[in-house]
Design a protein around this motif. Sequence first.
Motif: not given
Ligand SMILES: C[S@@+](CC[C@H](N)C(=O)[O-])C[C@H]1O[C@@H](n2cnc3c(N)ncnc32)[C@H](O)[C@@H]1O
Length: 229
Positions: A25, A56, A77, A104-105, A120
Amino acid sequence: MENRITQVKSSGGSAAWASVFAALYDPLLWVGETAGVREYRKDVLSRARGWTVEIGSGTGLNLPHYPDDLDELVLIEPDAAMRSRLERTLSRSGRRARLVDASAERLPFADRSVDTVVSTFVLCTVDAPDLALREIARVLRPDGQLLFIEHIRSESPTLAYWQDRLAGPWRRFARGCRCNRASAELMVSCGLELEDVRESSWHAMPPIVRPLIAGRACPTTNTGGEFDG
Ligand SMILES: C[S@@+](CC[C@H](N)C(=O)[O-])C[C@H]1O[C@@H](n2cnc3c(N)ncnc32)[C@H](O)[C@@H]1O
C-alpha cells in the motif's frame, strides 16, 4: 463509548491478497503522495479538532498530520493486515490514539458525540457507503465536521465510461475500491452539507482514480440512530 467488533465483508479478495496489498500500500501510493496528496492530507487534517474519529485508517498515512491538541484520536480499521501495519506506524509515531476494529457502516459511538470524522480514500471502498455516511451524520455533533479526501466518479463522460468499464478488475486489484463512485453526491443525499470543497487530481496515479475532492462537510440533520455506544 464501546469497542464493538464488526467484521468487514471480504469484497476485495483473499486473505493472502489482503496481506500483500497491505504490504504494497505505502509503496504504491508513494509517488501520488509526493506529487501532492501529502500536502492535501496536511491541509485537510489541520482542521481536525476535539474528539476525532478516523474511519479506514489503513497503514496510518494521516497520522503525522493531526494537530497535537486533539481531545482524543480514534482510528477505525476493520482489515487485520492493515491494522497490524497501523499499529506499528502508531507506535513509531509517538502519538496517542486508540485503534478500534469496526466498520464505518456501524460506528460504536453515541449519537452526536464526535467533533470530527476523517475519511481519506475510504468512501470508495466501504461496501455500503450510504450506511457509512448516515452513521457519520448520526455520530457527529450538530457543529461537527467530516474532513475528507476521496477519489470520485469523473464528470468527463469519456473517463466515467472507462471508470465503469474497469470497475470490476480495479475493485479486485484494490481490495474493494470502486473507482466510479459518486461520493460527493452520496454525502449530500445522506445528510451532509459540503463546504470548502476543492476539486483536484491524484497526480501520478491511474487516470480512473485521478479525479479527487478534498474538503469539509457538516451534518445538515442529526437524525439519531438505533445504536448508542
Ligand atoms: C484505500 S485504503 C485508505 C487508507 C487510508 N485512509 C489512507 O488515506 O491511506 C481504504 C481503507 O478502508 C478500509 N475499509 C474498507 N472497508 C471499510 C469499512 N466498511 N469501514 C471502515 N474502513 C473500511 C480498508 O481496510 C482500508 O484500510
